[in-house]
Each structure stands twice: as C-alpha cells, then as structure tokens.
Design a protein around this motif. Sequence first.
Motif, short mmCIF file in Angstrom:
data_model
loop_
_atom_site.label_atom_id
_atom_site.label_comp_id
_atom_site.label_asym_id
_atom_site.label_seq_id
_atom_site.Cartn_x
_atom_site.Cartn_y
_atom_site.Cartn_z
N ALA A 177 8.16 1.28 13.87
CA ALA A 177 9.21 1.70 14.26
C ALA A 177 8.88 0.83 15.59
CB ALA A 177 9.79 2.64 14.40
N LYS A 178 7.21 1.13 15.91
CA LYS A 178 7.67 0.30 17.32
C LYS A 178 6.55 -0.71 17.30
CE LYS A 178 9.26 3.06 20.40
NZ LYS A 178 10.51 3.11 21.39
N HIS A 179 6.36 -1.44 16.44
CA HIS A 179 5.37 -2.98 15.83
C HIS A 179 6.75 -3.65 15.69
CE1 HIS A 179 1.13 -1.59 15.53
NE2 HIS A 179 1.19 -2.50 15.81
N ALA A 180 7.84 -3.05 14.78
CA ALA A 180 9.09 -3.88 15.03
C ALA A 180 9.84 -4.34 15.91
CB ALA A 180 9.89 -2.87 14.08
N GLU A 181 9.63 -2.44 17.04
CA GLU A 181 10.60 -2.82 18.27
C GLU A 181 10.02 -3.84 19.19
OE1 GLU A 181 12.84 0.20 20.91
OE2 GLU A 181 10.89 0.91 20.32
N SER A 182 8.46 -4.10 19.30
CA SER A 182 7.59 -5.21 19.74
C SER A 182 7.95 -6.68 19.15
CB SER A 182 5.77 -4.91 19.71
OG SER A 182 5.68 -5.63 20.17
N ALA A 183 8.47 -6.20 17.59
CA ALA A 183 8.28 -7.87 17.10
C ALA A 183 9.77 -8.45 18.09
CB ALA A 183 8.18 -7.78 15.28
N LEU A 184 10.61 -7.36 18.33
CA LEU A 184 12.22 -7.98 17.86
C LEU A 184 12.05 -8.36 19.73
CD1 LEU A 184 14.88 -7.39 18.43
CD2 LEU A 184 15.09 -5.28 18.95
N ALA A 185 11.81 -7.41 20.96
CA ALA A 185 11.20 -8.05 22.07
C ALA A 185 10.32 -9.96 22.00
CB ALA A 185 10.45 -6.92 22.73
N GLN A 186 9.77 -9.46 21.33
CA GLN A 186 8.42 -10.38 21.11
C GLN A 186 9.87 -11.97 20.58
OE1 GLN A 186 4.72 -11.08 19.68
NE2 GLN A 186 5.51 -9.43 19.89
N THR A 187 10.93 -11.65 19.56
CA THR A 187 11.52 -13.14 18.99
C THR A 187 13.05 -13.30 19.68
OG1 THR A 187 10.98 -12.12 16.86
CG2 THR A 187 13.63 -13.20 16.47
N LEU A 188 13.37 -11.76 20.41
CA LEU A 188 14.27 -12.31 21.42
C LEU A 188 13.82 -13.27 22.44
CD1 LEU A 188 17.26 -11.43 21.97
CD2 LEU A 188 16.45 -9.48 23.34
N ARG A 189 12.88 -12.77 22.91
CA ARG A 189 12.50 -13.86 23.62
C ARG A 189 12.48 -15.53 23.49
NH1 ARG A 189 7.80 -12.07 24.51
NH2 ARG A 189 8.80 -9.89 25.84
N LEU A 190 12.47 -15.68 22.34
CA LEU A 190 11.82 -17.36 21.64
C LEU A 190 13.49 -17.54 21.70
CD1 LEU A 190 9.03 -16.97 19.11
CD2 LEU A 190 8.85 -17.68 21.30
#
Length: 260
Positions: free
Chosen positions: A161-174
């Motif tokens: 879940a926390k890996h997914a949340e980190s990926a969410l932040a990275q994707t959102l920044r892009l």
Amino acid sequence: MTADASHAGPARTRTRPLAVVTGASSGIGAATVRRLAAEGYDVVAAARRRARLDELAAELESVRAVTLDVTDDASVAALAEDLTDVAVLVNNAGGAFGMDEVATSDVEDWRRMYDVNVLGSVRMVKALLPALQAGSGGHVVVTGSIAGHLAYEKGGGYVAAKHAESALAQTLRLELNGRPVRVSEIAPGMVRTDEFSLVRFDGDQAAADAVYAGVEAPLTAEDIADTIAYVVTRPPHVNIDLLVVKPLAQAAPHKVHRTS
C-alpha cells in the motif's frame, strides 16, 4: 459515513491560507493540525472520530472540525463542497492492519490498507484539486512511510500500500507539472504514537509495546508534523519531492538498535 460539516460551526472569514488534514483525530494528524495552525494556517481537521476533532477545534480558534471517512465517496464530496481555495492538503489518513506473512495473510486486511492509504488519497486529490489550483496555488502532501521504499518480512500488505502511495505522489507530480500545485511525500520510519501499532496488532498492547522496546528515542508525531511544516513553508518555487526521516536508532525497517 458522510461528512458532517453541519456541526463544525460557521466557516470563518479567512485571511489566512487554508490547510486540510485527514486522519486528524490523533497521532501525526493531530500534531500536524496544531503545527500548521501555529504556522499561520486555518485548518480543516478531518477524520471519523468527531469528539476528538471537536477537542482540537476548542483548543485552537483557527481549526474547524469536519467528520470524514476517506473510504467513502460521498463523505469526501461533502467535505470538498464549500472549499474553493485550499493551500495545503495533507493526505495523512492511513494505517496498518496485521503482521502476517503473505502466505498466511488476510486479503481483507490488504484491501482495507489499500482503500484507506491509497484510494483515500486519490479521492481527496480528485475532490480538492480545483481548490488547490485556485488562487496562488496549492500543495499536496502524502504521509507515506519508509515501507513505501523498502520491504520487510510480515509487512507485505502495508509495504504494498505504501509503495502504491509513493507511486501516486510521483505520478501526480508528473501530471501536474506546469500547474501551480506542489507534491511532496513524507516517509517516516519508526514513529511512536498511541495507536499505530496498537491498531496493527488488533488491540494487543504487549505486542504493540514490543515494537518500541529498547529503542531510546523513536520519532514522535511532533517530529513528523515539523517536517510537514518545513516542506509546505518553502518558497513557492521550491518543491521537496521526498523527505525520508528516521530516528537515529533505525537504519532500515528491519535494522533498529535496541539497548535491551
């Protein structure tokens, strides 16, 4: 459960920037509400446990309590309905459930962790992005974990879940590049709060206490609130993508110095 803004009292006429903090009823969330209020923000303190939020609102004039369940679309929509200019969204609502190996884990625990940690953040971003882009722009902060960057045994569901949340932040920044919205992830290590480990071990106080046994100085909720305040108060052109913070005693999720 739906948001209950009707008991929050009338919205104040604001001259201060507005921050929204989810999971605000205890731990890192409550500490962040207090710290952002001290930094000059009006704060919407949002969580499921309304009585605790009301205590925060009574303590701090700049805080407004709103009942919120981030796993409920209608609850999130009700919170966002009258928010037109949001400076900071702290996606702090989350939690860990269970400490089982993948082979013996409860899939429902994985589902709950994904819903509150990941989909809860998605719901909040979708609902508040128009308000975050208004005015001089906004800032999305995700309270992640070192579990979002390093795996450890018996933590598979939370790690995922926390890996997914980190990926969410990275994707959102892009995806928000070129728009006036910053995106930051705070990734704490061992933080001792009253409830995190107790919830993870389903109320087993002895098991929860064992997590911190012999660790002289784990992080506190106030330490993480301090890092969140630092990130959101940088000049508008400065974006801190990721801030990893651990106690000195912790080198990794599985490597912690204990005095006994």
